[in-house]
Design a protein around this motif. Structure first.
Motif, PDB file in Angstrom:
ATOM      1  N   LEU A 143       0.960  -1.200  -0.170  1.00 38.99           N
ATOM      2  CA  LEU A 143       0.008   0.009   0.070  1.00 38.99           C
ATOM      3  C   LEU A 143       0.951   1.163  -0.069  1.00 38.99           C
ATOM      4  CD1 LEU A 143      -2.522  -1.214   2.795  1.00 38.99           C
ATOM      5  CD2 LEU A 143      -2.902  -1.335   0.437  1.00 38.99           C
ATOM      6  N   VAL A 144       0.568   2.302  -0.812  1.00 31.22           N
ATOM      7  CA  VAL A 144       1.200   3.381  -0.954  1.00 31.22           C
ATOM      8  C   VAL A 144       0.344   4.799  -0.738  1.00 31.22           C
ATOM      9  CG1 VAL A 144       3.062   2.449  -2.213  1.00 31.22           C
ATOM     10  CG2 VAL A 144       1.178   3.753  -3.216  1.00 31.22           C
ATOM     11  N   ARG A 145       0.723   5.637  -0.086  1.00 32.23           N
ATOM     12  CA  ARG A 145       0.154   7.133  -0.158  1.00 32.23           C
ATOM     13  C   ARG A 145       0.626   7.876  -1.161  1.00 32.23           C
ATOM     14  NH1 ARG A 145      -2.577   7.905   4.382  1.00 32.23           N
ATOM     15  NH2 ARG A 145      -1.440   6.594   5.812  1.00 32.23           N
ATOM     16  N   ARG A 146       0.097   8.154  -2.175  1.00 37.88           N
ATOM     17  CA  ARG A 146       0.752   8.528  -3.220  1.00 37.88           C
ATOM     18  C   ARG A 146       0.893  10.176  -3.136  1.00 37.88           C
ATOM     19  NH1 ARG A 146      -1.768   4.057  -5.865  1.00 37.88           N
ATOM     20  NH2 ARG A 146      -0.296   2.787  -6.777  1.00 37.88           N
ATOM     21  N   ALA A 147       0.326  10.827  -2.265  1.00 40.74           N
ATOM     22  CA  ALA A 147       0.320  12.199  -1.965  1.00 40.74           C
ATOM     23  C   ALA A 147       0.231  12.517  -0.457  1.00 40.74           C
ATOM     24  CB  ALA A 147      -0.568  13.040  -2.728  1.00 40.74           C
ATOM     25  N   PRO A 148       0.673  13.551   0.271  1.00 43.34           N
ATOM     26  CA  PRO A 148       0.442  13.701   1.608  1.00 43.34           C
ATOM     27  C   PRO A 148      -1.017  13.901   2.003  1.00 43.34           C
ATOM     28  CG  PRO A 148       2.242  15.221   0.906  1.00 43.34           C
ATOM     29  CD  PRO A 148       1.480  14.453  -0.319  1.00 43.34           C
ATOM     30  N   GLY A 149      -1.460  13.237   2.843  1.00 36.53           N
ATOM     31  CA  GLY A 149      -3.145  13.247   3.228  1.00 36.53           C
ATOM     32  C   GLY A 149      -4.040  12.158   2.350  1.00 36.53           C
ATOM     33  N   ALA A 150      -3.252  11.886   1.137  1.00 34.29           N
ATOM     34  CA  ALA A 150      -4.075  10.790   0.455  1.00 34.29           C
ATOM     35  C   ALA A 150      -4.195   9.683   1.194  1.00 34.29           C
ATOM     36  CB  ALA A 150      -3.443  10.570  -0.611  1.00 34.29           C
ATOM     37  N   PRO A 151      -5.234   8.750   0.832  1.00 33.58           N
ATOM     38  CA  PRO A 151      -5.319   7.446   1.395  1.00 33.58           C
ATOM     39  C   PRO A 151      -4.449   6.548   1.013  1.00 33.58           C
ATOM     40  CG  PRO A 151      -6.904   7.661  -0.308  1.00 33.58           C
ATOM     41  CD  PRO A 151      -6.468   8.954  -0.104  1.00 33.58           C
ATOM     42  N   LEU A 152      -4.200   5.381   1.715  1.00 35.16           N
ATOM     43  CA  LEU A 152      -3.309   4.238   1.298  1.00 35.16           C
ATOM     44  C   LEU A 152      -4.098   3.529   0.067  1.00 35.16           C
ATOM     45  CD1 LEU A 152      -1.992   2.789   4.741  1.00 35.16           C
ATOM     46  CD2 LEU A 152      -0.519   4.002   2.938  1.00 35.16           C
ATOM     47  N   GLU A 153      -3.315   3.263  -0.977  1.00 33.95           N
ATOM     48  CA  GLU A 153      -3.888   2.536  -1.986  1.00 33.95           C
ATOM     49  C   GLU A 153      -2.817   1.561  -2.344  1.00 33.95           C
ATOM     50  OE1 GLU A 153      -4.199   5.317  -5.150  1.00 33.95           O
ATOM     51  OE2 GLU A 153      -5.294   6.725  -4.165  1.00 33.95           O
ATOM     52  N   PRO A 154      -3.524   0.542  -3.085  1.00 33.80           N
ATOM     53  CA  PRO A 154      -2.653  -0.828  -3.331  1.00 33.80           C
ATOM     54  C   PRO A 154      -1.746  -0.381  -4.572  1.00 33.80           C
ATOM     55  CG  PRO A 154      -5.046  -1.442  -3.527  1.00 33.80           C
ATOM     56  CD  PRO A 154      -5.250   0.074  -3.166  1.00 33.80           C
ATOM     57  N   ALA A 155      -0.397  -1.054  -4.470  1.00 34.39           N
ATOM     58  CA  ALA A 155       0.635  -0.836  -5.562  1.00 34.39           C
ATOM     59  C   ALA A 155       1.297  -2.058  -5.732  1.00 34.39           C
ATOM     60  CB  ALA A 155       1.504   0.206  -4.991  1.00 34.39           C
ATOM     61  N   THR A 156       2.224  -1.994  -6.797  1.00 34.89           N
ATOM     62  CA  THR A 156       2.949  -3.199  -6.951  1.00 34.89           C
ATOM     63  C   THR A 156       4.171  -3.194  -6.005  1.00 34.89           C
ATOM     64  OG1 THR A 156       4.318  -2.204  -8.665  1.00 34.89           O
ATOM     65  CG2 THR A 156       2.177  -3.118  -9.383  1.00 34.89           C
ATOM     66  N   TRP A 157       4.635  -4.394  -6.184  1.00 35.29           N
ATOM     67  CA  TRP A 157       5.885  -4.458  -5.086  1.00 35.29           C
ATOM     68  C   TRP A 157       7.146  -3.496  -5.732  1.00 35.29           C
ATOM     69  CZ3 TRP A 157       7.654  -5.836  -0.529  1.00 35.29           C
ATOM     70  CH2 TRP A 157       6.655  -6.646   0.132  1.00 35.29           C
ATOM     71  N   ASN A 158       7.255  -3.415  -7.206  1.00 37.21           N
ATOM     72  CA  ASN A 158       8.102  -2.635  -7.737  1.00 37.21           C
ATOM     73  C   ASN A 158       8.013  -1.086  -7.448  1.00 37.21           C
ATOM     74  OD1 ASN A 158       9.467  -4.679  -8.886  1.00 37.21           O
ATOM     75  ND2 ASN A 158       8.495  -4.542 -10.696  1.00 37.21           N
ATOM     76  N   GLU A 159       6.662  -0.789  -7.537  1.00 37.33           N
ATOM     77  CA  GLU A 159       6.518   1.006  -7.085  1.00 37.33           C
ATOM     78  C   GLU A 159       6.667   1.107  -5.645  1.00 37.33           C
ATOM     79  OE1 GLU A 159       2.774   4.005  -6.771  1.00 37.33           O
ATOM     80  OE2 GLU A 159       2.339   1.954  -7.398  1.00 37.33           O
ATOM     81  N   ALA A 160       6.214   0.288  -4.724  1.00 37.62           N
ATOM     82  CA  ALA A 160       6.410   0.295  -3.337  1.00 37.62           C
ATOM     83  C   ALA A 160       7.772   0.565  -2.939  1.00 37.62           C
ATOM     84  CB  ALA A 160       5.861  -0.506  -2.544  1.00 37.62           C
ATOM     85  N   LEU A 161       8.730  -0.505  -3.288  1.00 34.75           N
ATOM     86  CA  LEU A 161      10.059  -0.480  -2.828  1.00 34.75           C
ATOM     87  C   LEU A 161      10.786   0.647  -3.452  1.00 34.75           C
ATOM     88  CD1 LEU A 161      10.756  -4.318  -3.196  1.00 34.75           C
ATOM     89  CD2 LEU A 161      10.548  -2.904  -1.119  1.00 34.75           C
ATOM     90  N   ALA A 162      10.397   1.133  -4.928  1.00 35.21           N
ATOM     91  CA  ALA A 162      11.337   2.190  -5.626  1.00 35.21           C
ATOM     92  C   ALA A 162      10.925   3.338  -4.802  1.00 35.21           C
ATOM     93  CB  ALA A 162      10.823   2.122  -6.974  1.00 35.21           C
ATOM     94  N   ARG A 163       9.560   3.449  -4.354  1.00 39.13           N
ATOM     95  CA  ARG A 163       9.300   4.770  -3.590  1.00 39.13           C
ATOM     96  C   ARG A 163      10.072   4.574  -2.262  1.00 39.13           C
ATOM     97  NH1 ARG A 163       4.628   7.861  -4.030  1.00 39.13           N
ATOM     98  NH2 ARG A 163       3.334   7.433  -5.959  1.00 39.13           N
ATOM     99  N   VAL A 164      10.225   3.579  -1.364  1.00 34.11           N
ATOM    100  CA  VAL A 164      11.226   3.547  -0.461  1.00 34.11           C
ATOM    101  C   VAL A 164      12.555   3.985  -0.693  1.00 34.11           C
ATOM    102  CG1 VAL A 164      12.056   2.363   1.526  1.00 34.11           C
ATOM    103  CG2 VAL A 164       9.573   1.836   0.674  1.00 34.11           C
TER     104      VAL A 164
END
Length: 700
Positions: free
Chosen positions: A72-93
Motif C-alpha cells: 500500500l502506498v500514499r501517493r500524496a500527503p494526506g491521500a489514502p493508502l492505495e494498493p501498489a505493485t512491489w516494484n512501485e512500493a520498493l522504488a518509492r522507499v
C-alpha cells in the motif's frame, strides 16, 4: 492447566513453534485439502505438551481475510493508502531514503525492530541499518520489555541470558520466588513446571500487587504497593543477614562487593519495609525462611519489577538476595528473568539494539567492531556509534536534527510505546514512514508505504526462547501471492540502495553468516546449525563448537562472566515513583497483559474466539474505589492522566488493590492505555516506567 497428553500429529505435519511468547511452545502444523491449517501441541521440554488459547488459535491469522496481501502506498500527503505493485512500493522507499540521506546525512533514516523477529531477521536488520543506511538510529521494542533485567544481569554476572538454566530445573526447586509475573494467564504452559514443583513439595512465593491467577496458586502471596519492590527486596536481604541465613562460604568464594550491599540494606528493617510496601513483617520473614531452607531455590523476575524508572536497580536488589543465598551458578538453583516476547532473548543478541552487535557484542568495543566489520566486509570505521534508546529515538522523529524517515519491522509503537499520543505525533511528523507488517496495525495506518510480510508458518528461521535455547521454525507453506518475507524485503531494498551482495533472502544463508559474526562473542552461536537444532530439539548458547553437547544449558556453574570469575553485588538505593498520585490525579494506574491477548493486540484482536473472550479494554477497580467515584461493574469509566485519556469498562474486583487500577495494554484507539503512561526512563536500561502513573477516574 492439566498435564494432558498432546494430541497426535498427522503424518505430514510440520514441527514448529508458537508465534507468541518467549516460552516458544512446540507445535505440529498440517493443512487439509481446503487449505485450513490445524495446530496440535508438540511435547517439548519448555511446554511439556501444552498450548494456551492464543497458540491453539494462531493459525486463524494465516487466512488472507485477516491480513495484508499487497503493498500500500500514499501517493500524496494526506491521500489514502492505495494498493501498489512491489516494484512501485520498493522504488518509492529507496528513492525517498536516498533523498533523506543526501539532504541530512545517514542518521536521517532510522530503523525500529521487534522482539518477535527471528534471529535471522534481527541480524540482517542490524546489518542493513549499519552498512546500507549507515545510521546509528536503530533500536527495537524489546527495550520496553526485558532491558532492565538484561542490564542488571550483565552488571551482576557479566552476561545476560534470561534463564541461565533449563526450565526443568524449576521442578526440583524447594522454593521459587516469582516477582512481577502472572504466567497462569500470560504464559499458561509455563505453569506445568510450577505445578510439578508444588506436587514435589516445593513452595511458591509470588510477589504481585494484584491477586492474579498465579498468586491464587502460591504458597505465600506478598502484595507490595506498586513501585515498592526494590524496598521489599532490600528488606528480604536485610532479614537474611539478620537471621544468619546467608551462604557465607559461597559469598566468599564466588562473589565480590557483599559488604557494601550488606551495609546498604541495614536501614531496611522489617517494620520500615512494612510501612513502605504494605507487606506484613511475618510474611517477609516467612518468604526469606522458605528460600533459605530449600536445598535448591530459584528467584525469578519479570515485567512487574522491570518496567519502572528504577527497574534495573529493582532487579539488582533481587539478584543481591539470590547471591546472598548462594543461588546463581548452583545447579538446580539460580536467578532468572522471564523473557516476554517470542524472540526477546535472540532479538537483543544480534544487532537490532542501539548499542549491540551480533553475538551480544558491544558496539563501542573496538575488538567487537573489528570482528563484525571483517565478517561484513566493511571498514571498521564505517560502523556508526551507539544510538539513542527506543523511546528517545521515537521522541526525536521529525524534530530538528532528528530522523525524517523510519522503517518499522515487527512492531506497533502507536499502541505499545509510552506517552503514545506523543509518539503518534512524532510518527505523523516524518517525511517517510515505512511499515512492514502482517496486518494493517495502528502504526501501519499512519505509514506512507506498507509492505505485507510473511507469518511464522510461512518461513524458516530460528528463535531463542527464554532459556537461551535456540530453536527452529519450519515452513508449512509459502506465503499468499503478493506477500514477501522480511528477509526478501531487506534484500530487495539493499539492492536498490546499491548493495548487491551481503543480503541473502535465504534464512539458512543468513544464519550461517550470523554464526560467524557471533563467533567468540558472549552469545556465541558458531557451533549451532539448523541440523543440530532439529536433531537435539534446540541448542543452548553459548555454543562455540559443534562438538559441544547441547551447548550450555546451565551457565555460571564454574565461573561468572566477569574477568575474575566472580559475581558482583551492587548497592542500590530506593527512590519514589517518577509520578506519585496527588490531589488532581489521586489514583495509581498499573498496566499489564490479559489472558486472551498478546502485546499490542494487532493480531489477537483479529481472532474471533479471543475477542469474544476479551472484546474491549477494561479497568479492574476495588469496590471501595469504584463506589467513591460513582462507578458500577460493567459501566463505562474514563481514566485521565497528564498525557491523555482512555475509555474502559469497569470491572469491580474485590481482590484488587485499594488504591490502584489495572488496565491491560492490548487495545488502540480510545482504549489505548499507553495514552496515559509516561516516559520516565531508567538511567541504565532506558526502560520506560510503564507500570505506574497517576490518573483520575471519571464516570461516563
Amino acid at each position: 492447566m492439566r498435564d494432558d497428553p498432546p494430541e497426535p500429529a498427522a503424518p505430514e505435519a510440520v514441527p514448529t513453534h508458537c508465534p507468541y511468547c518467549a516460552l516458544q511452545c512446540g507445535m505440529w502444523l498440517d493443512q487439509d485439502a481446503s487449505g485450513t491449517v490445524h495446530v496440535r501441541p508438540r511435547d517439548l521440554p519448555p511446554n511439556r505438551g501444552g498450548l494456551c488459547a492464543k497458540g491453539r488459535t494462531a493459525a486463524e491469522l494465516l487466512s488472507p481475510a485477516h491480513r495484508l496481501t499487497t503493498p500500500l502506498v500514499r501517493r500524496a500527503p494526506g491521500a489514502p493508502l492505495e494498493p501498489a505493485t512491489w516494484n512501485e512500493a520498493l522504488a518509492r522507499v529507496a528513492e525517498r531514503i536516498v533523498a533523506l540521506r543526501r539532504d541530512d546525512g545517514p542518521d536521517a533514516v532510522a530503523v525500529f525492530g521487534g522482539g518477535g523477529l527471528t534471529n535471522e531477521k534481527a541480524y540482517l536488520l542490524g546489518k542493513f541499518a549499519r552498512t546500507v543506511l549507515g545510521t546509528s538510529r536503530i533500536d527495537y521494542n524489546g527495550r520496553f520489555c526485558m532491558s532492565s533485567a538484561a542490564a542488571a544481569g550483565t552488571r551482576a554476572f557479566g552476561l545476560d541470558r534470561g534463564l541461565p538454566f533449563p526450565l526443568e530445573d524449576l521442578e526440583g526447586a524447594g522454593a521459587v520466588l516469582l516477582v512481577g509475573a502472572n504466567p497462569a494467564e500470560t504464559m499458561p504452559p509455563f505453569m506445568r513446571h510450577l505445578h510439578r514443583q508444588r506436587e514435589a513439595g516445593g513452595a511458591l512465593v509470588v510477589v504481585d500487587p494484584r491477586r492474579t491467577a498465579t498468586a491464587e496458586e502460591a504458597t505465600l502471596h506478598l502484595r507490595p504497593r506498586v513501585g515498592t519492590d526494590l524496598a521489599l527486596a532490600c528488606g528480604l536481604l536485610h532479614l537474611a543477614v539478620a537471621e544468619g541465613l546467608t551462604d557465607d562460604a559461597y559469598i566468599a568464594r564466588r562473589t565480590t562487593g557483599f559488604r557494601q550491599v550488606r551495609d546498604a540494606v541495614a536501614e531496611f528493617w522489617p517494620e520500615r519495609v512494612e510501612r513502605i510496601t504494605g507487606v506484613p513483617v511475618a510474611d517477609q520473614r516467612r518468604a526469606v525462611r522458605l528460600l533459605a531452607a530449600a536445598e535448591r531455590a530459584v528467584v525469578l523476575t519479570a515485567r512487574g519489577a522491570e518496567q519502572h524508572s528504577k527497574g534495573t536497580d529493582t532487579v539488582t536488589a533481587f539478584i543481591n538476595l539470590a547471591l546472598a543465598l548462594g543461588l546463581p551458578g548452583t545447579p538446580g538453583s539460580g536467578y532468572g528473568c522471564l523473557t516476554g516476547q517470542g524472540n526477546g532473548q535472540g532479538g537483543r543478541e544480534h544487532g537490532q539494539k542501539a548499542d549491540q552487535l551480533p553475538g551480544y557484542r558491544r558496539l563501542d568495543d573496538p575488538a567487537a567492531r573489528a570482528h563484525v566489520a571483517a565478517v561484513w566486509g566493511v571498514p571498521e570505521h564505517t560502523l556508526p556509534a551507539p544510538g539513542p534508546s527506543a523511546f528517545e529515538l521515537l521522541d526525536s522523529l521529525g524534530t530538528e536534527g532528528g530522523p525524517g524517515g523510519l522503517l518499522v519491522l515487527g512492531s506497533n509503537p502507536v499502541v505499545s510505546a509510552p506517552h503514545a499520543g506523543r509518539v503518534t505525533d512524532r510518527l505523523r511528523a516524518l517525511d517517510l514512514l515505512v511499515v512492514a507488517d502482517v496486518v494493517l496495525s495502528e502504526t501501519a495506518r499512519l505509514a506512507d508505504i506498507v509492505l505485507p510480510v510473511a507469518q511464522w508458518a510461512e518461513e524458516d528461521g530460528t528463535m531463542t526462547n527464554l532459556e537461551g535455547r535456540v530453536i527452529r521454525r519450519h515452513r508449512l507453506r509459502p506465503p499468499p501471492p503478493g506477500v514477501r518475507t522480511d528477509l526478501e524485503v531487506l534484500a530487495a531494498l539493499s539492492r536498490l540502495l546499491g548493495h548487491d551482495r551481503g543480503f541473502p533472502s535465504d534464512p539458512h544463508a543468513v544464519f550461517t553468516e550470523l554464526r560467524e559474526a557471533s563467533r567468540g562473542g558472549p552469545a556465541d552461536y558458531s557451533g549451532i546449525s539448523y541440523e543440530r537444532i532439529d536433531a537435539e530439539h534446540g541448542v543452548f548458547w553459548p555454543c562455540p563448537s559443534q562438538e559441544d553437547a547441547a551447548g550450555t544449558p546451565r551457565m555460571f556453574t564454574e565461573a561468572f562472566a566477569h574477568p575474575d570469575g566472580r559475581a558482583r553485588f551492587v548497592p542500590v538505593e530506593d527512590r519514589p515513583l517518577a509520578e506519585e498520585p496527588d490531589d488532581a490525579y489521586p489514583v495509581l494506574l498499573t498496566t499489564g497483559r490479559s489472558a486472551a491477548h498478546y502485546q499490542s493486540g494487532a493480531q489477537t484482536r483479529r481472532v474471533t474466539s479471543l475477542t469474544a473472550r476479551e472484546p474491549e479494554v477494561y479497568a479492574e477497580i476495588h469496590p471501595d474505589l469504584a463506589a467513591r467515584h460513582g462507578l458500577t461493574d460493567g459501566g463505562p469509566v474514563r481514566l485521565v492522566s497528564r498525557r491523555g485519556t482512555v475509555r474502559a469498562v469497569t470491572r469491580v474486583v474485590p481482590a484488587a488493590p485499594l488504591d490502584t487500577v489495572f488496565v491491560p495494554f492490548h487495545w488502540g484507539g480510545e482504549g489505548r492505555v499507553n495514552s496515559l503512561t509516561h516516559a520516565a526512563l531508567d538511567p541504565v536500561s532506558r526502560m520506560p516506567e510503564f507500570k505506574a502513573c497517576a490518573v483520575r477516574l471519571e464516570p461516563l
